[in-house]
Enzyme design. Structure first.
Site, short mmCIF file in Angstrom:
data_model
loop_
_atom_site.label_atom_id
_atom_site.label_comp_id
_atom_site.label_asym_id
_atom_site.label_seq_id
_atom_site.Cartn_x
_atom_site.Cartn_y
_atom_site.Cartn_z
N CYS A 1 44.46 46.58 11.43
CA CYS A 1 45.64 46.27 10.63
C CYS A 1 45.76 44.76 10.40
O CYS A 1 45.05 44.20 9.57
CB CYS A 1 46.88 46.86 11.28
SG CYS A 1 48.29 46.97 10.15
N HIS B 1 45.10 52.54 11.77
CA HIS B 1 45.22 52.44 13.23
C HIS B 1 44.43 53.59 13.88
O HIS B 1 44.98 54.66 14.17
CB HIS B 1 46.68 52.52 13.66
CG HIS B 1 47.48 51.30 13.32
ND1 HIS B 1 47.69 50.28 14.23
CD2 HIS B 1 48.10 50.93 12.18
CE1 HIS B 1 48.42 49.33 13.65
NE2 HIS B 1 48.69 49.70 12.42
N GLU C 1 43.48 54.02 16.82
CA GLU C 1 43.87 54.32 18.21
C GLU C 1 44.78 55.53 18.31
O GLU C 1 44.82 56.19 19.35
CB GLU C 1 44.55 53.10 18.86
CG GLU C 1 45.89 52.71 18.27
CD GLU C 1 45.82 51.70 17.15
OE1 GLU C 1 46.80 50.99 16.90
OE2 GLU C 1 44.75 51.63 16.51
#
Length: 615
Positions: free
Chosen positions: A403, A527, A529
């Site tokens: 990001c 993102h 994750e």
């Protein structure tokens, strides 16, 4: 259809005692019994959602597929249970009051005086019952059990309406469909060296005074507590000894479901909620979790990763990033040594203002095997992130930017390769000469909450290291940003060597940027994750760990397949494991020395006496 079963998890004494992991562990145990579960997290604050929180308030903001910005505990639920939750799985006081006020404005209450009881409490109960029946698995199977975590501690004034709602709810759904589990701290003062049960007694007394009697009391402690303490809590808290579950600090959170199951949680829930689980459980029961926990405990070789962030004073600010790194380390058989570096400390001005922290930050960065530059908002620390990106690019250090990390990498490249010294983001400097990163007006109408580009979206990949890692040309990842790379500069950047190999469906928004002649320089706008799982790690994180270990090339040459680790816990005849095939299924687990150590059986033999070597 059978009645929906509800497990309410409350907390006492202090917050942050581990209710989220314990609630997730309930779900893990039940899923191992073949029961589909869903989860709800209740946050008593007045905010509509977590979107406008500073990471220092409640840790990271977790983003769901539908774009919901929610509490990080929902990340625990998704990772533990491998489910996909929705924005309505996170209830806040703000959401409830907003719904009730909108109903009042429409005249739905027919002129009645709108009050906390019954209107607010009824709205809470209706919300829980509605969301509990929404499927959260890929096969759209209806859940049978809903696990509800009530945030905060019993006695907090902001949580009173929720406690009252569940006092009524237990009669609404009937006793056999409702179970209350209370998590409480059992401190062990160093001055005495013995566990103190008074805080738990007071907490349970408070809960019972509000109309909820706990069926299970889960005692959190630093060290294992003996059977005498359980007996004492049983006597003073109106529960049987087997209803007192002791959970001490463990080497990893993956041991928590095992410890709970070993103390009879399955048997109790089966009888209390009439779940019709066949007993006794087979020998393979929860073997995947035993093997996972053992694999985590037996990681030996370390990999040093530096996280260059803006909110490093609170580790929960990067909870999902940390978990995603751990998932990749589990897959590659190495132990994560994570160093948090405050981005501000890398900036040149700090060499004058605070030379000690400046040199310490650069020393930590130089000692790392790989670097991750995660997301964030605002001006503070941006120049430090840019410095980290430049250092990684010039020294050939493996780096993953997420990001804001992508945006920092683009600005750095424009400044130092294209020679655009005035390059910056309009978020940092709205009047900068070269606007390399600009805001997205359609996602920024004025209000901060819920106005970003949020949720799961498609990214179309060109042939590159990223498409090889994903083994796909089209991927789905979750987003959370309101600034993007200015498309007017992309051709100049690509001509100089920064390749944009991932774009959105319009082809105008840059999703992935890499430098080809680099061991691993990958930056992404999304993102990754959020979708990483314990034994199904995010491909971008896995690439970073492999590159940091010097094993990425061999991994790519094997067609992106992990070879058996050179450790004694992998049998010689074990096949290579593909990242896409790694899962928590029993068929894909690794057993140490070809044998299975039954932690559950060992603990049961001890009749509740847990020693310090367990787990």
């Amino acid at each position: 259809m059978p009645d929906m079963k509800y497990i309410l998890v409350t907390g006492g004494v202090i917050s942050g005692v581990g209710k989220g992991v314990i609630a997730s562990s309930f779900g893990t145990i039940l899923k191992s019994c073949g029961i589909d579960v869903t989860s709800i997290k209740i946050d008593p604050y007045i905010n509509i959602d977590a979107g406008t929180f500073s990471p220092y308030e409640h840790g990271e903001v977790y983003v769901l597929d539908d774009g919901g910005e929610v509490d990080l505990d929902l990340g625990n639920y998704e990772r533990f249970l491998d489910i996909t939750l929705h924005r309505d799985n996170n209830i806040t006081t703000g959401k409830i009051y907003q719904q009730v006020i909108e109903r009042e404005r429409r005249g739905d209450y027919l002129g009645k005086t709108v009050q906390v009881i019954p209107h607010i409490t009824d709205a809470i109960q209706e919300w829980v019952q509605r969301v509990a029946h929404i499927p959260v698995t890929s096969n759209n199977a209806p859940p049978r059990v809903c696990i509800i975590e009530l945030g905060g501690t019993i006695g907090d004034i902001e949580g009173m309406s929720f406690v009252e709602a569940f006092r009524q709810f237990q009669f609404r759904v009937k006793r056999e469909n409702f179970c209350c589990a209370h998590v409480s701290l059992v401190p062990m003062p160093k001055s005495t060296g013995e566990p103190k049960t008074k805080p738990t007694q007071s907490s349970v007394r408070e809960l019972r005074g509000l109309g909820l009697s706990p069926d299970l009391i889960l005692c959190r402690s630093e060290k294992p507590i003996n059977h005498n303490v359980k007996e004492k809590i049983s006597n003073f808290c109106h529960v049987a000894p087997e209803q007192v579950i002791c959970i001490h600090d463990l080497t990893s959170v993956y041991h928590v479901p095992l410890l709970m199951e070993a103390q009879g949680v399955v048997q109790y829930l089966n009888e209390r909620l009439i779940l019709n689980i066949s007993m006794p459980r087979p020998s393979r029961f929860m073997r995947k979790w035993r093997n996972l926990a053992k694999r985590v405990d037996n990681l030996r070789k370390e990999v040093n990763i530096a996280l260059v962030g803006k909110y490093t004073k609170l580790e929960d600010s990067y909870a999902s990033v940390t978990k995603a790194l751990q998932h990749s380390c589990i897959a590659t058989g190495c132990k994560l040594n994570l160093t948090y570096i405050e981005a501000v400390n890398l900036e040149k001005q700090m060499k004058i203002d605070d030379p000690v922290n400046y040199h310490k930050a650069w020393q930590d960065l130089c000692k790392s095997d790989g670097v991750i530059v995660p997301g964030g908002f605002g001006q503070r620390g941006m120049e430090g992130k840019i410095e980290a990106c430049q250092w990684c690019r010039e020294t050939q250090k493996p780096m993953l930017g997420i990001c804001l990390g992508l945006q920092a990498a683009v600005i750095e490249f424009a400044r130092n390769v294209l020679g655009l010294k005035g390059a910056n983001s309009t978020e940092v400097d709205p009047t900068c000469e070269d606007k390399l990163v600009i805001d997205m007006p359609e996602h920024h109408p004025g209000n901060l909450g819920g106005t970003m580009r949020l949720g799961k979206r498609n990214t179309y990949l060109e042939p590159s290291i990223v498409s090889q890692l994903y083994k796909k040309e089209v991927i789905e990842e979750r987003h959370r940003h309101r600034y993007e790379v200015n498309p007017e500069y992309t051709k100049r950047l690509e001509a100089a060597g920064l390749k944009f190999v991932g774009k959105d469906d319009t082809g105008t928004r840059m999703e992935v940027a890499i430098i080809k002649d680099h061991p691993y320089y990958v930056t992404v706008q999304f993102h990754p994750e959020y979708l990483s799982r314990p034994l199904s790690p995010s491909p971008t994180f896995l690439g970073l760990i492999l590159a940091s270990l010097g094993k990425l090339k061999s991994y790519m040459n094997r067609g992106c397949r992990l070879s058996p680790r050179n450790q004694s816990d992998v049998s010689s005849d074990e096949e290579d494991l593909s990242v896409s095939s790694i899962s928590l299924s029993d068929e894909n687990t690794i057993i140490e020395n070809g044998k299975e150590e039954n932690l559950t059986t060992n603990l049961k033999k001890m009749n509740g006496q847990v020693n310090g070597n367990t787990g």
